[in-house]
Design a protein around this motif. Structure first.
Motif, PDB file in Angstrom:
ATOM      1  N   ARG A 137     -17.920 -16.655  56.628  1.00  0.00           N
ATOM      2  CA  ARG A 137     -18.519 -16.007  55.465  1.00  0.00           C
ATOM      3  C   ARG A 137     -19.537 -14.950  55.898  1.00  0.00           C
ATOM      4  O   ARG A 137     -19.595 -13.861  55.338  1.00  0.00           O
ATOM      5  N   ASP A 139     -19.503 -13.323  58.734  1.00  0.00           N
ATOM      6  CA  ASP A 139     -18.732 -12.205  59.285  1.00  0.00           C
ATOM      7  C   ASP A 139     -18.178 -11.328  58.157  1.00  0.00           C
ATOM      8  O   ASP A 139     -18.213 -10.101  58.234  1.00  0.00           O
ATOM      9  N   ALA A 140     -17.668 -11.961  57.102  1.00  0.00           N
ATOM     10  CA  ALA A 140     -17.139 -11.202  55.960  1.00  0.00           C
ATOM     11  C   ALA A 140     -18.246 -10.391  55.284  1.00  0.00           C
ATOM     12  O   ALA A 140     -18.027  -9.240  54.901  1.00  0.00           O
ATOM     13  N   ASN A 143     -18.994  -7.367  57.460  1.00  0.00           N
ATOM     14  CA  ASN A 143     -17.945  -6.354  57.294  1.00  0.00           C
ATOM     15  C   ASN A 143     -18.112  -5.606  55.978  1.00  0.00           C
ATOM     16  O   ASN A 143     -17.916  -4.392  55.915  1.00  0.00           O
ATOM     17  N   GLU A 144     -18.480  -6.325  54.924  1.00  0.00           N
ATOM     18  CA  GLU A 144     -18.684  -5.698  53.627  1.00  0.00           C
ATOM     19  C   GLU A 144     -19.848  -4.701  53.685  1.00  0.00           C
ATOM     20  O   GLU A 144     -19.753  -3.593  53.160  1.00  0.00           O
TER      21      GLU A 144
END
Length: 163
Positions: A137, A139-140, A143-144
């Motif tokens: 989560r 990492d996501a 990235n966002e």
């Protein structure tokens, strides 16, 4: 739509186990003339000792499992979703229930560590699942943030080129 209903039910039963046990052990201790605290006749042959230890051990074992389960539900981040959490919750509940029965019966099986190991493995699996999901989560989210930063920069570059 997946929900955490089975996990919540299982957690409630896990939390109810020591309450049930204390309502069994305390009247037994009172009948035996034991006032509060541990049973002093700490022999495996003493059923009251085993009953008291079953209750105390249940109280000791719960936090390491229930806390991560609640955190997982609050964050909605268990990698396998509600199904994985429900499986781990019910596996832990079964291990604890079997442990109580075995420990109350006494003897050599109660002294072995297999049920402790199973309970610890279940709690460890839950902790690892929550940690992995949290890292994924994070990492996501990173990235966002990077994508939004690039989009803003690209938008500014396009605006500058248009001028």
């Amino acid at each position: 739509m997946e929900t955490y209903d089975l996990s919540i039910l299982g957690l409630l039963l896990i939390c109810l186990l020591p309450i049930i046990l204390v309502n069994i052990v305390e009247p037994c201790k009172g009948t035996a003339g034991v006032i509060g605290g541990p049973v002093s006749d700490a022999r495996d042959e003493n059923f009251l000792f085993r009953l008291d230890r079953t209750h105390v051990n249940s109280v000791e074992a719960i936090p390491s499992f229930v806390a991560p389960a609640i955190l997982a539900m609050m964050a909605l981040m268990v990698g396998g979703g509600p199904g994985l959490l429900a499986f781990l919750v019910w596996a832990f509940l079964v291990v604890r229930a079997v442990y109580c029965v075995v420990y109350l019966r006494g003897g050599a099986p109660a002294k072995g560590g297999n049920l402790h190991v199973l309970g610890s493995l279940t709690a460890s699996a839950l902790i690892v699942a929550v940690a992995v999901a949290a890292l994924l989560r994070l990492d996501a989210l990173n990235n966002e943030v990077e994508n939004r930063t690039k989009a803003k920069k690209t938008g500014r570059d396009t605006a500058l080129a248009a001028e």
